[in-house]
Scaffold this active site. Structure first.
Site, PDB file in Angstrom:
ATOM      1  N   HIS A  13       0.821  -1.235   0.373  1.00 53.50           N
ATOM      2  CA  HIS A  13       0.189  -0.497   0.246  1.00 53.50           C
ATOM      3  C   HIS A  13       1.219   1.454  -0.455  1.00 53.50           C
ATOM      4  O   HIS A  13       0.669   2.636   0.409  1.00 53.50           O
ATOM      5  CB  HIS A  13      -0.605  -0.013   1.182  1.00 53.50           C
ATOM      6  CG  HIS A  13      -2.315  -1.404   1.391  1.00 53.50           C
ATOM      7  ND1 HIS A  13      -2.966  -0.781   0.582  1.00 53.50           N
ATOM      8  CD2 HIS A  13      -1.620  -2.349   1.472  1.00 53.50           C
ATOM      9  CE1 HIS A  13      -3.631  -1.985   1.191  1.00 53.50           C
ATOM     10  NE2 HIS A  13      -2.648  -2.759   1.368  1.00 53.50           N
ATOM     11  N   SER A  21      16.859  16.669 -18.883  1.00 50.39           N
ATOM     12  CA  SER A  21      16.272  17.702 -18.933  1.00 50.39           C
ATOM     13  C   SER A  21      16.339  18.635 -19.724  1.00 50.39           C
ATOM     14  O   SER A  21      17.375  18.735 -19.778  1.00 50.39           O
ATOM     15  CB  SER A  21      15.615  17.935 -17.158  1.00 50.39           C
ATOM     16  OG  SER A  21      15.097  19.503 -17.329  1.00 50.39           O
ATOM     17  N   LYS A  75      20.235  16.219 -14.297  1.00 49.86           N
ATOM     18  CA  LYS A  75      19.001  15.368 -14.063  1.00 49.86           C
ATOM     19  C   LYS A  75      18.850  14.111 -15.265  1.00 49.86           C
ATOM     20  O   LYS A  75      19.651  14.630 -16.211  1.00 49.86           O
ATOM     21  CB  LYS A  75      17.723  16.218 -14.534  1.00 49.86           C
ATOM     22  CG  LYS A  75      16.413  15.784 -14.852  1.00 49.86           C
ATOM     23  CD  LYS A  75      15.030  16.089 -14.276  1.00 49.86           C
ATOM     24  CE  LYS A  75      14.009  15.774 -13.402  1.00 49.86           C
ATOM     25  NZ  LYS A  75      13.461  14.554 -13.825  1.00 49.86           N
ATOM     26  N   GLU A 114      10.183   4.136 -18.712  1.00 50.80           N
ATOM     27  CA  GLU A 114       9.394   4.958 -19.299  1.00 50.80           C
ATOM     28  C   GLU A 114       9.238   4.050 -20.617  1.00 50.80           C
ATOM     29  O   GLU A 114       8.012   4.300 -20.164  1.00 50.80           O
ATOM     30  CB  GLU A 114       9.865   5.731 -19.154  1.00 50.80           C
ATOM     31  CG  GLU A 114      10.079   6.908 -17.890  1.00 50.80           C
ATOM     32  CD  GLU A 114      10.929   8.158 -17.824  1.00 50.80           C
ATOM     33  OE1 GLU A 114      10.356   9.205 -16.906  1.00 50.80           O
ATOM     34  OE2 GLU A 114      11.839   8.520 -18.878  1.00 50.80           O
TER      35      GLU A 114
END
Length: 466
Positions: free
Chosen positions: A186, A316, A322, A329
């Site tokens: 959870h 980025s 980054k 993805e």
């Protein structure tokens, strides 16, 4: 453009002078400028294999001349060896049942066979698309056969990728087996688990998915070739059906069999639904795993960062330094596409009427695209991501000792309610479970060192004596 004039049953059509295709293909180019996508190479290969087998068997049975049989077989072999592939030009979204792509195939092989026999393009006296290349055949039995066969052929590209990905995950499972971390359910703290155990479970998921796909593909091997127009075998020799399928089995190495009922093989496309559903299951698993990889590597300073993924490219256009989890993805997006493809296949499979399901082109396109993009994506995920994952052991160890669910191990000794009180106090004060248990005298030092040993919690064990 230089053209030649050909005639079909609707009249005259202008065809590029040097094209191996003919009138019906030219009409399809005009009628279906839909997606710019061409037939998957595996579908073309399957169609050409069927034509090669048919030409051989029909020649052996004396239904076409031996010269025509040999020329058609030679033309087919040329395509199978990579020639003339630019001549298969029909859009994947086309007339129902795949008539256009089927005739594209017939015309290419007929024109090339005509050249081999000394004739000219577009004349068809020596080798005709319908009368010779398509002798004893119909789109209605050829395309379902090609659709099934192409999926079987394409799956041979996917299976090694899944085996390698499984091996890569198993390697990481062994490498990370000693690393303790907090489990999470959870999205909240749970009892400790080993990082290697997480990766071992991922490996099982991929292995099981491969098994599901292999089991689902069994139905693809039952072929209705020889059914002709409506599954009755009209205009076919009694021996043709079995001889052609036996030859296809030898050519492909697949254990192909003649359908128990040719009408069933023409009416029902359930095997395509089964395979597509199994591919969707694989997609769901790899989306889930890729999401875990993104979470586990989140950060570097404000996320979990229990693992580091290989840095593949700047992440980025504005934030310097980054680096994003680009392959997980990508894997997720491909998984979404496969699920969408499966929905399209499901709609197409249920859309048949009476003796034929004419929605086969979209089934073939979507199943083959799913196999292709999964094969390519998971190959890159394996080699460019999974193999290069490293663990942040200190971070994992910190979480393993910080999880308040360490108190779960107290249940057999102090009871659930008392353990829950310890958890609440730990959350409220920020003090560790071990410190609170020691302060309250709930366990002896020996019990603390054994019962609250995070490593021991990752395997079944007998209750410690008081």
């Amino acid at each position: 453009m230089n053209t030649r004039r050909e005639k079909d049953s609707l009249g005259y059509v202008e065809v590029p002078a040097e094209a191996l295709y003919g009138a019906q293909t030219a009409r399809a180019i005009e009628n279906f400028p839909i997606s710019g996508l061409r037939a998957n190479p595996f579908l073309v290969r399957a169609l050409v294999l069927i034509k090669l087998a048919a030409a051989k068997v029909n020649g052996d049975l004396g239904l076409i001349s031996s010269e025509q049989s040999q020329a058609i077989q030679q033309a087919a072999q040329e395509v199978l060896h990579g020639q003339h592939l630019d001549q298969f030009v029909v859009d994947v979204f086309q007339a129902g049942a795949g008539v256009s792509l089927h005739m594209n195939t017939n015309e290419v092989l007929a024109n090339r066979a005509s050249q081999i026999l000394g004739g000219n393009l577009g004349e068809y006296a020596q080798a005709h698309p319908n009368d010779h290349v398509n002798y004893g055949q119909s789109t209605n039995d050829v395309f379902p056969t090609a659709m099934r066969l192409s999926a079987l052929l394409a799956l041979h590209e996917l299976y090694p990728v899944l085996e390698s990905l499984t091996e890569g995950l198993e390697t990481k499972a062994a490498e990370f087996d000693h690393i303790l971390k907090s489990g999470r359910t959870h999205m909240q703290d749970a009892v400790p688990i080993r990082l290697g155990q997480e990766f071992a479970a991922y490996a099982v998921a991929i292995r099981r998915s491969k098994t599901f796909i292999a089991e689902a593909s069994a139905g693809l091997r039952e072929l209705g070739l020889g059914g002709s127009a409506v599954g009755t075998g009209i205009n076919t020799h009694p021996k043709y059906r079995f001889a052609a399928i036996d030859l296809l089995a030898k050519l492909t190495g697949e254990p192909l069999i003649a359908a128990e009922d040719m009408r069933y093989a023409m009416q029902s496309c359930a095997p395509m639904a089964s395979v597509s559903g199994a591919l969707r299951t694989l997609a769901l698993e790899v989306v889930r795993i890729s999401n875990d990889l993104r979470l586990l590597s989140s950060g570097p300073n404000t996320g979990f960062r229990e693992i580091d993924l290989p840095g593949l490219q700047p992440g980025s256009s504005i934030m310097p330094g980054k680096v994003n989890p680009v392959l997980p993805e990508l894997t997720a997006m491909v998984g979404f596409q496969v699920c969408g493809n499966d929905a399209a296949v499901a709609m197409a499979v249920q859309a048949g009427q009476l003796e034929l399901n004419v929605m086969m082109p979209t089934m073939a396109h979507n199943v083959l695209q799913s196999i292709t993009i999964l094969s390519n994506t998971l190959r890159e995920l394996d080699h460019r991501c999974i193999r290069g994952i490293t663990a942040n052991e200190a971070r994992c160890a910190f979480y393993a000792q910080s999880t308040v669910s360490l108190a779960t191990a107290l249940n057999p000794y102090i009871g659930y309610a008392k353990a829950a009180e310890v958890v609440k106090e730990s959350i409220a004060t920020g003090r560790s479970i071990i410190d609170l248990v020691r302060e309250k005298g709930l366990l002896t030092e020996h019990q603390i060192s054994t019962i609250l040993d995070a490593r021991a919690m990752t395997e079944p064990r007998e209750k410690e004596d008081a």
